[in-house]
Design a protein around this motif. Structure first.
Motif, PDB file in Angstrom:
ATOM      1  N   UNK A  52       0.812  -1.207   0.000  1.00 58.48           N
ATOM      2  CA  UNK A  52       0.000   0.000   0.000  1.00 58.48           C
ATOM      3  C   UNK A  52       0.845   1.256   0.000  1.00 58.48           C
ATOM      4  N   UNK A  53       0.172   2.395   0.188  1.00 57.61           N
ATOM      5  CA  UNK A  53       0.836   3.697   0.249  1.00 57.61           C
ATOM      6  C   UNK A  53       0.506   4.361   1.573  1.00 57.61           C
ATOM      7  N   UNK A  54       1.473   5.120   2.086  1.00 57.04           N
ATOM      8  CA  UNK A  54       1.269   5.818   3.352  1.00 57.04           C
ATOM      9  C   UNK A  54       1.510   7.316   3.186  1.00 57.04           C
ATOM     10  N   UNK A  55       0.902   8.056   4.080  1.00 58.79           N
ATOM     11  CA  UNK A  55       1.153   9.487   4.232  1.00 58.79           C
ATOM     12  C   UNK A  55       1.100   9.767   5.723  1.00 58.79           C
ATOM     13  N   UNK A  56       1.892  10.731   6.178  1.00 61.52           N
ATOM     14  CA  UNK A  56       1.883  11.051   7.602  1.00 61.52           C
ATOM     15  C   UNK A  56       1.479  12.498   7.787  1.00 61.52           C
ATOM     16  N   UNK A  57       0.694  12.722   8.840  1.00 58.15           N
ATOM     17  CA  UNK A  57       0.261  14.083   9.137  1.00 58.15           C
ATOM     18  C   UNK A  57       0.077  14.243  10.631  1.00 58.15           C
ATOM     19  N   UNK A  58      -0.174  15.457  11.033  1.00 55.98           N
ATOM     20  CA  UNK A  58      -0.391  15.766  12.443  1.00 55.98           C
ATOM     21  C   UNK A  58      -1.745  16.443  12.577  1.00 55.98           C
ATOM     22  N   UNK A 102      -3.421   3.526   2.381  1.00 53.18           N
ATOM     23  CA  UNK A 102      -4.295   3.048   1.307  1.00 53.18           C
ATOM     24  C   UNK A 102      -3.716   1.733   0.778  1.00 53.18           C
ATOM     25  N   UNK A 103      -4.403   0.602   0.984  1.00 53.03           N
ATOM     26  CA  UNK A 103      -3.911  -0.646   0.406  1.00 53.03           C
ATOM     27  C   UNK A 103      -3.848  -0.545  -1.117  1.00 53.03           C
ATOM     28  N   UNK A 104      -2.821  -1.157  -1.701  1.00 53.71           N
ATOM     29  CA  UNK A 104      -2.728  -1.207  -3.159  1.00 53.71           C
ATOM     30  C   UNK A 104      -3.302  -2.516  -3.698  1.00 53.71           C
ATOM     31  N   UNK A 105      -3.767  -3.357  -2.795  1.00 53.72           N
ATOM     32  CA  UNK A 105      -4.455  -4.589  -3.178  1.00 53.72           C
ATOM     33  C   UNK A 105      -5.869  -4.232  -3.626  1.00 53.72           C
ATOM     34  N   UNK A 106      -6.539  -5.162  -4.275  1.00 51.93           N
ATOM     35  CA  UNK A 106      -7.954  -4.939  -4.545  1.00 51.93           C
ATOM     36  C   UNK A 106      -8.730  -5.094  -3.246  1.00 51.93           C
ATOM     37  N   UNK A 107      -9.919  -4.534  -3.224  1.00 46.05           N
ATOM     38  CA  UNK A 107     -10.737  -4.453  -2.019  1.00 46.05           C
ATOM     39  C   UNK A 107     -10.817  -5.783  -1.270  1.00 46.05           C
ATOM     40  N   UNK A 108     -11.079  -6.875  -2.004  1.00 42.67           N
ATOM     41  CA  UNK A 108     -11.308  -8.154  -1.329  1.00 42.67           C
ATOM     42  C   UNK A 108     -10.026  -8.801  -0.804  1.00 42.67           C
TER      43      UNK A 108
END
Length: 193
Positions: free
Chosen positions: A48-54, A64-70
């Motif tokens: 998946x992809x990540x983002x960091x925030x405060x 956000x997973x980069x896999x399909x939903x299932x």
């Protein structure tokens, strides 16, 4: 109860799915990232992809997973293990058939309600699968035979506007959830005008 450290948005990868109802979870985390100018970084080992925030002084990881939903479960498990986060410190944002477009609800634990991403996460996490959900309404098409076409299609402009308003409302109560004040967050969200 502990606060939130990880917010997962569920959806299907790729431009063909980006604007579909099924990607409402992606809509939510993308809006959070955009608000703070956070950038997404692909994490192959996490699927998946990540983002960091405060938010209100608390560091939050968006995922956000980069896999399909299932197949969301393996990505979510990888993220939880890598960041050493308990499922109870996670919020999963997803589309919800049983709620009208424009409505949004917070919930802790429970079943998957037919949502395939939740189904897989619960299966993969097993007994440790107690986590928070942000249920973003997409409305029901009226008959079970029309569900797949409904979730994988784009909402009309009225529904899109309503869903984006719901995302804004959920963002408004997020600091309460992050602080572990889930009852207050639910009350504020569920009784909004």
């Amino acid at each position: 109860m502990a606060g939130l450290r990880l917010i997962v948005g569920l959806g299907n990868p790729g431009p063909d799915y980006a604007q579909t109802r099924h990607n409402a979870g992606f809509w939510f985390v993308d809006a959070l990232a955009l608000e703070q100018g956070a950038t997404w970084s692909a994490q192959g080992k996490l699927f998946g992809s990540t983002a960091q925030l405060t938010i209100d002084g608390e560091k939050i990881i968006l995922f956000k997973p980069s896999t399909f939903m299932n197949e969301s479960g393996k990505a979510v498990r990888a993220a939880l293990q890598f960041y050493k986060i308990e499922p109870a410190e996670m919020l999963v944002a997803h589309d919800e058939l049983d709620i009208e477009a424009g409505d949004v609800r917070l919930k802790f634990d429970g079943g998957h309600g037919g949502q395939n991403g939740l189904r897989d996460i619960i299966k993969v996490l097993g007994g440790d699968g107690k986590f928070h959900r942000l249920r973003i309404g997409i409305g029901h098409p009226g008959h079970k035979d029309r569900v797949v076409g409904h979730v994988l299609s784009r909402p009309n402009s009225t529904e899109t506007s309503a869903m984006l308003d719901a995302v804004i409302e959920a963002r408004r109560v997020l600091p309460l959830a992050i602080a572990g004040k889930f009852s207050d967050a639910m009350t504020a969200l569920h009784t909004r005008k």
